[in-house]
Design a protein around this motif. Structure first.
Motif, short mmCIF file in Angstrom:
data_model
loop_
_atom_site.label_atom_id
_atom_site.label_comp_id
_atom_site.label_asym_id
_atom_site.label_seq_id
_atom_site.Cartn_x
_atom_site.Cartn_y
_atom_site.Cartn_z
N HIS A 56 48.40 39.35 53.37
CA HIS A 56 47.66 38.77 52.51
C HIS A 56 48.04 39.25 51.07
CE1 HIS A 56 45.40 38.52 56.08
NE2 HIS A 56 43.79 37.89 55.57
N VAL A 57 47.53 38.04 50.28
CA VAL A 57 48.31 38.27 48.71
C VAL A 57 46.89 38.81 48.29
CG1 VAL A 57 50.14 37.06 49.28
CG2 VAL A 57 48.32 35.65 48.38
N ALA A 58 47.06 40.00 46.79
CA ALA A 58 45.89 39.47 45.62
C ALA A 58 46.55 38.78 44.72
CB ALA A 58 46.22 40.28 45.20
N VAL A 59 45.88 37.97 44.00
CA VAL A 59 45.82 37.00 43.03
C VAL A 59 45.44 37.36 42.29
CG1 VAL A 59 46.38 34.69 42.59
CG2 VAL A 59 46.38 35.29 44.66
N VAL A 60 46.00 37.26 41.03
CA VAL A 60 45.48 36.90 39.43
C VAL A 60 45.75 36.16 38.60
CG1 VAL A 60 44.70 38.56 37.29
CG2 VAL A 60 44.84 39.85 39.88
N ASP A 61 44.99 34.85 38.28
CA ASP A 61 45.23 33.91 37.28
C ASP A 61 46.23 33.66 37.98
OD1 ASP A 61 43.05 34.75 35.60
OD2 ASP A 61 43.86 35.99 34.23
N ASP A 62 46.42 32.64 39.12
CA ASP A 62 47.33 32.67 39.82
C ASP A 62 48.49 32.91 39.51
OD1 ASP A 62 45.65 30.25 39.73
OD2 ASP A 62 45.95 29.72 37.81
N GLU A 63 48.59 33.80 39.60
CA GLU A 63 50.08 35.19 39.79
C GLU A 63 49.69 35.69 41.34
OE1 GLU A 63 52.82 38.31 37.92
OE2 GLU A 63 51.37 37.72 37.09
N ALA A 102 40.62 45.80 48.18
CA ALA A 102 40.26 43.92 48.61
C ALA A 102 40.89 43.36 50.12
CB ALA A 102 40.26 43.55 47.49
N LEU A 103 42.23 43.80 49.03
CA LEU A 103 43.62 43.82 50.10
C LEU A 103 42.88 44.50 51.63
CD1 LEU A 103 46.70 43.90 48.52
CD2 LEU A 103 46.33 41.88 49.69
N ALA A 106 40.60 43.33 53.24
CA ALA A 106 40.41 41.63 53.65
C ALA A 106 40.96 41.83 55.38
CB ALA A 106 41.19 40.74 53.13
N LEU A 107 42.20 42.99 55.72
CA LEU A 107 42.15 43.06 56.70
C LEU A 107 41.31 43.72 57.61
CD1 LEU A 107 45.73 45.08 56.13
CD2 LEU A 107 45.33 42.16 56.31
N ALA A 108 40.15 44.80 57.34
CA ALA A 108 39.45 45.00 57.96
C ALA A 108 38.12 44.06 58.16
CB ALA A 108 38.20 45.59 56.90
N HIS A 109 38.10 42.54 57.98
CA HIS A 109 37.66 41.63 58.01
C HIS A 109 38.40 41.14 59.42
CE1 HIS A 109 35.13 38.01 57.50
NE2 HIS A 109 35.89 37.24 57.88
#
Length: 160
Positions: A56-63, A102-103, A106-109
């Motif tokens: 999974h990736v965390a993205v800020v303003d498309d980065e 948040a990452l 997402a894994l807990a989800h």
């Protein structure tokens, strides 16, 4: 600022590998990374068969600024799979913004949706900021276990 966490896609691979190198430098092991983009592609996005690892990736303003690389485990005690978090890393400039949480969320989800009973990982004993972060989430250290590893000559010697 637009932020999101999502499953990785093939075009994320160069940045995922960059973040793995940054993590290795943070963990004082920069010279130990051997993985290539092709290695990541073969396990995350294989041409045939199912993936053997996920990200999974965390993205800020498309980065892409953070990663969670993981794989499935199995517990003989629970009779179910779980998730082993191999690496969690957020760019230092983005720490404290909630992306690490948040990452992990997402894994807990993923665990809840798949009926998995455990989300586990290791942390270096000296990494106090990470330990404090994990403690704040309600994670519990498994101090009664010691991790062992066979690699290199010891692995090939045992195989013979």
């Amino acid at each position: 600022m637009n932020t999101m966490v999502r499953p990785a896609v093939m075009s994320d691979l160069p940045r995922i590998l960059e973040l793995v190198h940054e993590l290795a430098a943070y963990e004082k092991a920069a010279d130990q990374v051997e993985a290539t983009q092709a290695d990541f592609e073969s396990v995350l996005f294989p041409r045939e068969g199912a993936p053997t690892a996920y990200a999974h990736v965390a993205v800020v303003d498309d980065e892409v600024v953070g990663i969670a690389v993981w794989f499935l485990t199995f517990s003989t005690w629970t009779g179910t799979n779980g998730i082993w978090l191999e690496d969690l890393f957020v760019d230092p400039a983005q720490r404290g913004t909630g992306l690490g949480r948040a990452l992990l969320a997402a894994l807990a989800h993923e665990c809840v949706m798949r009926g998995l009973r455990r989300l586990e990982w290791c942390v270096l004993d000296w990494n106090t900021p990470s330990i404090e972060f994990y403690d704040s989430l309600g994670a519990t250290p498994q101090d009664e276990w010691t991790t062992y590893r066979l690699s290199g000559d010891a692995l090939t010697s045992l195989e013979r």
